[in-house]
Design an enzyme around this catalytic site. Structure first.
Site: not given
Length: 84
Positions: A14-16, A18
């Site tokens: 769950l980075h950038a 997403p």
């Protein structure tokens, strides 16, 4: 209050991008939204808060909402996590 658990299956977690998609969905709802990881509570409508979770692939998170549209919000966010 309504909450569901979901495991992040996205390769990058769950980075950038997403996380940005998650926030865009979360702000559609009037309910207060929290994301819980490792017993820590994060603001589900704050990009900085969501990014600070460092929720990688395989991490289990709980999405919790409280308000008029709590069930709709949680279900939509869980569905989004599963589709990423």
């Amino acid at each position: 209050m309504f909450a569901l658990k979901v495991v992040i299956s996205n390769e990058i977690g769950l980075h950038a991008r997403p996380a940005s998609l998650f926030i865009q969905e979360a702000i559609k709802y009037s309910s207060h939204i929290d994301v819980i990881k490792d017993d820590k509570v994060y603001n589900g409508k704050s990009i900085m808060s969501v990014l600070s979770m460092s929720a990688g692939k395989g991490a289990e998170i709980t999405i919790r909402a409280e308000g008029e549209d709590e069930e709709e919000a949680v279900n939509a966010l869980v569905d989004l996590i599963k589709r990423l």
